[in-house]
Motif scaffolding. Structure first.
Motif, PDB file in Angstrom:
ATOM      1  N   ALA A  67       0.821  -1.216   0.000  1.00  0.00           N
ATOM      2  CA  ALA A  67       0.000   0.000   0.000  1.00  0.00           C
ATOM      3  C   ALA A  67       0.853   1.263   0.000  1.00  0.00           C
ATOM      4  O   ALA A  67       0.439   2.314  -0.505  1.00  0.00           O
ATOM      5  N   PHE A  68       2.064   1.175   0.565  1.00  0.00           N
ATOM      6  CA  PHE A  68       2.956   2.334   0.610  1.00  0.00           C
ATOM      7  C   PHE A  68       3.600   2.612  -0.749  1.00  0.00           C
ATOM      8  O   PHE A  68       4.218   3.652  -0.939  1.00  0.00           O
ATOM      9  N   ALA A  69       3.419   1.699  -1.692  1.00  0.00           N
ATOM     10  CA  ALA A  69       4.119   1.805  -2.972  1.00  0.00           C
ATOM     11  C   ALA A  69       3.681   3.013  -3.792  1.00  0.00           C
ATOM     12  O   ALA A  69       4.424   3.475  -4.654  1.00  0.00           O
ATOM     13  N   TYR A  70       2.497   3.550  -3.557  1.00  0.00           N
ATOM     14  CA  TYR A  70       2.001   4.670  -4.364  1.00  0.00           C
ATOM     15  C   TYR A  70       1.619   5.858  -3.481  1.00  0.00           C
ATOM     16  O   TYR A  70       0.471   6.300  -3.476  1.00  0.00           O
ATOM     17  N   PRO A  71       2.564   6.412  -2.732  1.00  0.00           N
ATOM     18  CA  PRO A  71       2.213   7.511  -1.825  1.00  0.00           C
ATOM     19  C   PRO A  71       1.998   8.847  -2.525  1.00  0.00           C
ATOM     20  O   PRO A  71       1.598   9.813  -1.898  1.00  0.00           O
TER      21      PRO A  71
ATOM     22  N   SER B 129      -0.236   9.880  -4.289  1.00  0.00           N
ATOM     23  CA  SER B 129      -1.627  10.349  -4.315  1.00  0.00           C
ATOM     24  C   SER B 129      -1.863  11.467  -3.304  1.00  0.00           C
ATOM     25  O   SER B 129      -2.723  12.329  -3.519  1.00  0.00           O
ATOM     26  N   ILE B 130      -1.076  11.481  -2.217  1.00  0.00           N
ATOM     27  CA  ILE B 130      -1.315  12.500  -1.199  1.00  0.00           C
ATOM     28  C   ILE B 130      -0.724  13.859  -1.583  1.00  0.00           C
ATOM     29  O   ILE B 130      -1.023  14.855  -0.935  1.00  0.00           O
ATOM     30  N   ILE B 131       0.098  13.906  -2.630  1.00  0.00           N
ATOM     31  CA  ILE B 131       0.623  15.201  -3.090  1.00  0.00           C
ATOM     32  C   ILE B 131       0.220  15.489  -4.530  1.00  0.00           C
ATOM     33  O   ILE B 131       0.747  16.405  -5.147  1.00  0.00           O
ATOM     34  N   LEU B 132      -0.719  14.714  -5.051  1.00  0.00           N
ATOM     35  CA  LEU B 132      -1.125  14.877  -6.449  1.00  0.00           C
ATOM     36  C   LEU B 132      -1.616  16.299  -6.728  1.00  0.00           C
ATOM     37  O   LEU B 132      -1.229  16.921  -7.720  1.00  0.00           O
TER      38      LEU B 132
ATOM     39  N   LEU C  81      -2.093   2.988   6.769  1.00  0.00           N
ATOM     40  CA  LEU C  81      -2.873   4.116   7.293  1.00  0.00           C
ATOM     41  C   LEU C  81      -3.319   5.062   6.184  1.00  0.00           C
ATOM     42  O   LEU C  81      -4.432   5.593   6.209  1.00  0.00           O
ATOM     43  N   ASN C  82      -2.455   5.290   5.208  1.00  0.00           N
ATOM     44  CA  ASN C  82      -2.772   6.237   4.139  1.00  0.00           C
ATOM     45  C   ASN C  82      -3.625   5.644   3.030  1.00  0.00           C
ATOM     46  O   ASN C  82      -4.347   6.364   2.344  1.00  0.00           O
ATOM     47  N   PHE C  83      -3.531   4.333   2.837  1.00  0.00           N
ATOM     48  CA  PHE C  83      -4.061   3.709   1.626  1.00  0.00           C
ATOM     49  C   PHE C  83      -5.557   3.950   1.436  1.00  0.00           C
ATOM     50  O   PHE C  83      -5.970   4.566   0.452  1.00  0.00           O
ATOM     51  N   TRP C  84      -6.390   3.478   2.359  1.00  0.00           N
ATOM     52  CA  TRP C  84      -7.828   3.544   2.122  1.00  0.00           C
ATOM     53  C   TRP C  84      -8.381   4.968   2.145  1.00  0.00           C
ATOM     54  O   TRP C  84      -9.064   5.373   1.192  1.00  0.00           O
TER      55      TRP C  84
ATOM     56  N   VAL D 175      -7.184  -2.242   7.238  1.00  0.00           N
ATOM     57  CA  VAL D 175      -7.292  -2.702   8.641  1.00  0.00           C
ATOM     58  C   VAL D 175      -6.276  -3.801   8.930  1.00  0.00           C
ATOM     59  O   VAL D 175      -5.516  -3.727   9.906  1.00  0.00           O
ATOM     60  N   VAL D 176      -6.245  -4.834   8.089  1.00  0.00           N
ATOM     61  CA  VAL D 176      -5.317  -5.943   8.350  1.00  0.00           C
ATOM     62  C   VAL D 176      -3.868  -5.492   8.161  1.00  0.00           C
ATOM     63  O   VAL D 176      -2.962  -5.974   8.849  1.00  0.00           O
ATOM     64  N   GLY D 177      -3.647  -4.546   7.223  1.00  0.00           N
ATOM     65  CA  GLY D 177      -2.293  -4.030   7.025  1.00  0.00           C
ATOM     66  C   GLY D 177      -1.797  -3.277   8.246  1.00  0.00           C
ATOM     67  O   GLY D 177      -0.640  -3.436   8.664  1.00  0.00           O
ATOM     68  N   VAL D 178      -2.663  -2.468   8.840  1.00  0.00           N
ATOM     69  CA  VAL D 178      -2.289  -1.727  10.047  1.00  0.00           C
ATOM     70  C   VAL D 178      -2.014  -2.695  11.194  1.00  0.00           C
ATOM     71  O   VAL D 178      -1.006  -2.576  11.909  1.00  0.00           O
ATOM     72  N   ILE D 179      -2.896  -3.675  11.373  1.00  0.00           N
ATOM     73  CA  ILE D 179      -2.734  -4.640  12.467  1.00  0.00           C
ATOM     74  C   ILE D 179      -1.417  -5.397  12.326  1.00  0.00           C
ATOM     75  O   ILE D 179      -0.635  -5.505  13.274  1.00  0.00           O
ATOM     76  N   GLY D 180      -1.156  -5.933  11.139  1.00  0.00           N
ATOM     77  CA  GLY D 180       0.065  -6.707  10.925  1.00  0.00           C
ATOM     78  C   GLY D 180       1.319  -5.872  11.060  1.00  0.00           C
ATOM     79  O   GLY D 180       2.313  -6.311  11.652  1.00  0.00           O
ATOM     80  N   SER D 181       1.290  -4.642  10.548  1.00  0.00           N
ATOM     81  CA  SER D 181       2.478  -3.792  10.597  1.00  0.00           C
ATOM     82  C   SER D 181       2.760  -3.289  12.009  1.00  0.00           C
ATOM     83  O   SER D 181       3.919  -3.204  12.423  1.00  0.00           O
TER      84      SER D 181
END
Length: 342
Positions: free
Chosen positions: A120-124, A126-129, A284-287, A326-332
């Motif tokens: 999910a972190f691979a395309y950050p 989007s937050i500065i597009l 955290l950022n993805f969804w 959700v599962v990404g946050v929990i696992g990380s």
């Protein structure tokens, strides 16, 4: 954006340490104990960013962004080439469809969840597009230019991500390092490893600013409106250093940006865990930023009615991505805590 800055501090320090380790392994042999910390490198990166962060705003960063882009292409090609060469050298594909084996199902789930966060972190970007789009000139319309740029960027980055990820796993299997160029899947040619990691460092010097400048701009605008009569916030002073062009300094800008850089560096030193931190930030950022808000804006712009077929499909897509977050946050977070405690 603040979290991305923390991740970039960690990544830069990891690459700087990798250069030192590469030279050590070349001199002492691959079995040598070439262990070095990252705190000093984080402090050095922080000092550089304190200086670079005095660039006035996003519009003055064209030269830095260009250098960062060239560096990213360079180290991506090197990583891809080394992975491909290693597969040929091995004469077979390592790894398996089942991935890294674990002693129990729970550990496997934690690793899978963390991997989702990393992806999910691979395309950050989007937050500065919108900040990038704001720097474009028209005509043609900025949104049309940005749409073409986004399509090209997504295609190119996806190509590199898939090739580096797949060739990396094919080359090293279950022993694949989290970062191909810093985890020492490759030892030789050591000078090429050094060069690739130097490219990463230069790329992240610019990348840190790309994600920090919008934060600086928002904070400085807010304080300027809040305290319009404050000389500390609004006054600029002309300063001239030997051999350097004259520049305009603002006390608030100097203090705020310095504290910002110091804080990101300090947190990175507390949690210097590359994969785990990327997983937390990516999840955290993805969804919310990459899925929820764009989908909801699309509904409003295109006037998509509730319970229509397109509405149901996009809502279902958003729900699935929410579960991934959700599962990404929990696992990380679990991986981050385990790494800290160990």
């Amino acid at each position: 954006m603040y979290g991305t800055g923390i991740a970039y501090v960690i990544t830069t320090a990891t690459s700087m340490r990798a250069i030192q380790r590469s030279n050590c392994y070349h001199k002492e042999g691959h079995q040598a104990s070439c262990e070095y910390g990252t705190s000093l490198y984080m402090l050095l990166f922080g000092l550089v960013q304190i200086v670079v962060s005095q660039i006035p705003d996003f519009h003055n960063m064209e030269w830095l962004s260009t250098i960062a882009a060239i560096m990213s292409f360079t180290y991506a090609f090197i990583g891809l080439g080394l992975g491909f060469a290693k597969v040929i050298e091995n004469g077979r594909i390592q790894g398996s469809l089942g991935g890294v084996p674990t002693s129990n199902v729970a550990d496997k789930l934690w690793l899978a969840f963390q991997a989702l966060g990393d992806i999910a972190f691979a395309y950050p970007y989007s937050i500065i597009l919108l900040e990038i789009q704001d720097t474009l000139k028209s005509p043609p319309a900025e949104n049309k230019t940005m749409k073409k740029a986004s399509m090209t960027a997504i295609f190119v980055t996806t190509f590199f991500y898939l090739c580096c990820g797949c060739f990396g796993y094919a080359a090293f299997g279950d022993d694949t390092p989290g970062n191909l160029l810093t985890g020492f899947g490759f030892y030789e040619p050591y000078w090429l490893i050094d060069f690739a990691n130097a490219c990463i460092v230069l790329h992240l010097v610019g990348g840190y600013q790309v994600y920090s400048q919008p934060v600086f701009a928002v904070a400085e605008r807010w304080f300027s409106k809040k305290y319009p009569n404050s000389g500390f916030v609004n006054n600029f002073y002309s300063i001239k250093f030997p051999l350097l062009p004259r520049f305009q300094a603002n006390p608030f800008r100097l203090c705020f940006r310095t504290v910002y850089v110091v804080s990101t560096t300090g947190i990175a030193m507390l949690f210097p865990y590359f994969n785990q931190v990327l997983g937390v930030l990516g999840a955290l950022n993805f969804w919310p930023l990459a899925i929820y808000f764009p989908v909801e804006m699309y509904f409003v712009q295109k006037k998509i009615g509730s319970w229509t077929r397109k509405w149901i499909v996009l809502k279902a897509f958003s729900l699935v991505c929410f579960l991934v977050t959700v599962v990404g946050v929990i696992g990380s977070v679990q991986g981050l805590i385990s790494a800290k405690l160990s």
